[in-house]
Motif scaffolding. Structure first.
Motif, PDB file in Angstrom:
ATOM      1  N   ALA A  98       0.811  -1.301  -0.281  1.00 62.03           N
ATOM      2  CA  ALA A  98       0.121   0.010   0.105  1.00 62.03           C
ATOM      3  C   ALA A  98       0.763   1.220  -0.044  1.00 62.03           C
ATOM      4  CB  ALA A  98      -1.052  -0.043   1.309  1.00 62.03           C
ATOM      5  N   GLU A  99       2.114   1.225   0.662  1.00 61.69           N
ATOM      6  CA  GLU A  99       2.776   2.546   0.973  1.00 61.69           C
ATOM      7  C   GLU A  99       3.821   2.275  -0.218  1.00 61.69           C
ATOM      8  OE1 GLU A  99       2.186   4.688   3.144  1.00 61.69           O
ATOM      9  OE2 GLU A  99       0.399   3.537   3.645  1.00 61.69           O
ATOM     10  N   ALA A 100       3.935   1.651  -1.292  1.00 61.19           N
ATOM     11  CA  ALA A 100       4.735   1.804  -2.267  1.00 61.19           C
ATOM     12  C   ALA A 100       4.336   2.847  -3.307  1.00 61.19           C
ATOM     13  CB  ALA A 100       4.954   0.525  -2.837  1.00 61.19           C
ATOM     14  N   ARG A 101       5.588   3.604  -3.869  1.00 62.57           N
ATOM     15  CA  ARG A 101       5.306   4.443  -4.808  1.00 62.57           C
ATOM     16  C   ARG A 101       5.391   3.482  -6.260  1.00 62.57           C
ATOM     17  NH1 ARG A 101      10.206   8.206  -3.947  1.00 62.57           N
ATOM     18  NH2 ARG A 101      10.895   6.237  -3.642  1.00 62.57           N
ATOM     19  N   VAL A 102       4.237   3.678  -7.003  1.00 59.99           N
ATOM     20  CA  VAL A 102       4.046   3.049  -8.322  1.00 59.99           C
ATOM     21  C   VAL A 102       3.945   3.866  -9.491  1.00 59.99           C
ATOM     22  CG1 VAL A 102       2.406   1.435  -9.665  1.00 59.99           C
ATOM     23  CG2 VAL A 102       2.610   1.432  -7.008  1.00 59.99           C
ATOM     24  N   PHE A 103       4.962   3.259 -10.560  1.00 60.58           N
ATOM     25  CA  PHE A 103       5.164   3.689 -11.864  1.00 60.58           C
ATOM     26  C   PHE A 103       4.457   2.854 -12.710  1.00 60.58           C
ATOM     27  CE2 PHE A 103       7.153   4.013 -15.987  1.00 60.58           C
ATOM     28  CZ  PHE A 103       7.022   5.278 -16.203  1.00 60.58           C
ATOM     29  N   LEU A 104       3.566   3.321 -13.668  1.00 58.83           N
ATOM     30  CA  LEU A 104       2.747   2.503 -14.571  1.00 58.83           C
ATOM     31  C   LEU A 104       3.449   2.654 -15.916  1.00 58.83           C
ATOM     32  CD1 LEU A 104       0.156   1.024 -14.893  1.00 58.83           C
ATOM     33  CD2 LEU A 104      -0.978   2.746 -15.737  1.00 58.83           C
ATOM     34  N   ASP A 105       4.010   1.495 -16.247  1.00 57.54           N
ATOM     35  CA  ASP A 105       4.865   1.628 -17.634  1.00 57.54           C
ATOM     36  C   ASP A 105       3.751   1.276 -18.796  1.00 57.54           C
ATOM     37  OD1 ASP A 105       6.546   0.918 -19.663  1.00 57.54           O
ATOM     38  OD2 ASP A 105       7.652  -0.397 -18.963  1.00 57.54           O
ATOM     39  N   THR A 106       3.538   1.999 -19.489  1.00 56.70           N
ATOM     40  CA  THR A 106       2.673   1.924 -20.749  1.00 56.70           C
ATOM     41  C   THR A 106       3.411   1.808 -22.023  1.00 56.70           C
ATOM     42  OG1 THR A 106       2.349   4.477 -20.924  1.00 56.70           O
ATOM     43  CG2 THR A 106       0.873   3.082 -19.440  1.00 56.70           C
ATOM     44  N   SER A 107       4.780   1.519 -21.979  1.00 57.53           N
ATOM     45  CA  SER A 107       5.548   1.546 -23.486  1.00 57.53           C
ATOM     46  C   SER A 107       4.892   0.232 -24.197  1.00 57.53           C
ATOM     47  CB  SER A 107       6.801   1.202 -22.986  1.00 57.53           C
ATOM     48  OG  SER A 107       7.047  -0.037 -22.284  1.00 57.53           O
ATOM     49  N   ASN A 108       4.407  -0.648 -23.715  1.00 54.92           N
ATOM     50  CA  ASN A 108       4.009  -1.860 -24.577  1.00 54.92           C
ATOM     51  C   ASN A 108       2.223  -1.701 -24.604  1.00 54.92           C
ATOM     52  OD1 ASN A 108       6.301  -3.029 -25.225  1.00 54.92           O
ATOM     53  ND2 ASN A 108       6.227  -3.748 -23.021  1.00 54.92           N
ATOM     54  N   PHE A 109       1.927  -0.558 -24.197  1.00 49.37           N
ATOM     55  CA  PHE A 109       0.374  -0.321 -24.116  1.00 49.37           C
ATOM     56  C   PHE A 109      -0.145   0.567 -25.368  1.00 49.37           C
ATOM     57  CE2 PHE A 109      -3.738   0.620 -22.019  1.00 49.37           C
ATOM     58  CZ  PHE A 109      -4.099  -0.326 -21.709  1.00 49.37           C
ATOM     59  N   ARG A 110      -0.261   0.119 -26.654  1.00 53.21           N
ATOM     60  CA  ARG A 110      -0.214   0.852 -27.802  1.00 53.21           C
ATOM     61  C   ARG A 110      -1.649   0.537 -28.547  1.00 53.21           C
ATOM     62  NH1 ARG A 110       2.777   3.470 -25.361  1.00 53.21           N
ATOM     63  NH2 ARG A 110       4.563   4.249 -25.695  1.00 53.21           N
ATOM     64  N   GLY A 111      -2.176   1.586 -29.075  1.00 52.01           N
ATOM     65  CA  GLY A 111      -3.534   1.250 -30.105  1.00 52.01           C
ATOM     66  C   GLY A 111      -4.288   2.310 -29.774  1.00 52.01           C
ATOM     67  N   GLU A 112      -5.549   2.428 -30.619  1.00 51.34           N
ATOM     68  CA  GLU A 112      -6.606   3.384 -30.896  1.00 51.34           C
ATOM     69  C   GLU A 112      -7.203   3.335 -29.394  1.00 51.34           C
ATOM     70  OE1 GLU A 112     -10.088   5.062 -33.501  1.00 51.34           O
ATOM     71  OE2 GLU A 112      -8.950   3.239 -34.061  1.00 51.34           O
ATOM     72  N   GLY A 113      -7.226   4.446 -28.588  1.00 50.69           N
ATOM     73  CA  GLY A 113      -8.042   4.346 -27.481  1.00 50.69           C
ATOM     74  C   GLY A 113      -7.092   3.920 -26.209  1.00 50.69           C
TER      75      GLY A 113
END
Length: 207
Positions: free
Chosen positions: A54-69
């Motif tokens: 719960a206390e961890a700082r989270v980075f969301l990696d979207t480098s492989n999250f590609r496409g329309e929308g």
């Protein structure tokens, strides 16, 4: 007097045949299709299930999250993280945990069932000229479904040690419309902005 009547008739005729036109853009997806995809993405993101400290700082990696929308869907995943109480980090270097998400599907499925003769395109000559035969049906049903599927895993930013694996999220949003004798239509023809209650009828229902 005759001249006045003639002028009046001529002007009336010009008024009746007058028309106006407007230029409109034609994006790849209609508003209804975009909203179906958005609803499906939100429903998929709500299933985010990685067990993160719960206390961890989270980075969301979207480098492989590609496409329309994909940007909208990634934002929905960020909202899911915040709703779980996780703290988001703007950069990977400042984070404790990296959550990498990848996009499996984010699109529209369309299905039409016809009792009668469906619309057909037939070749009529050797030079690839085609003729289109319109639909002739007693009843037809059209389903449009927004489909979203994401996967995610998490690892320690500093060491690369895996923290959580194998999270899969999926969501759909469907609207259905019916047509009887190609004239009388009912059901949901479009998605209205702000309408979150999208649920398809049972497959056997025709009312």
């Amino acid at each position: 007097m005759k001249l006045v009547r003639y002028c009046a008739v001529t002007i009336s005729g010009l008024v009746l045949v007058a028309c106006a036109s407007a230029n409109e853009t034609s994006p790849a997806r209609t508003a209804t299709e975009q909203l179906l995809v958005a609803h499906a993405a939100e429903r998929a993101a709500s299933q985010f299930s990685l067990a993160l400290p719960a206390e961890a700082r989270v980075f969301l990696d979207t480098s492989n999250f590609r496409g329309e929308g994909a940007e909208y869907a990634a934002s929905a995943v960020r909202e899911a993280l915040v709703a779980r109480g996780n703290r988001l980090s703007a950069t990977q270097a400042d984070s404790d945990i990296v959550v990498e998400i990848r996009l499996g599907a984010l699109s529209i499925d369309k299905m039409q069932r016809v009792v009668g003769i469906p619309r057909l395109t037939l070749p009529i000559s050797s030079n690839l000229t085609n003729a289109t035969i319109p639909e002739l049906s007693a009843y037809s049903r059209r389903d449009r479904t927004g489909v979203a599927e994401f996967s995610a895993f998490a690892y320690d930013t500093a060491t690369g040690r895996p923290i959580a694996l194998g999270a899969r999220m999926a969501g759909t949003a469907t609207i259905r419309s019916h047509t009887l004798f190609m004239v009388m239509s009912w059901g949901q023809q479009e998605v209205r902005p702000g309408d979150a209650a999208l649920a398809s009828d049972q497959w056997w229902k025709v009312w």
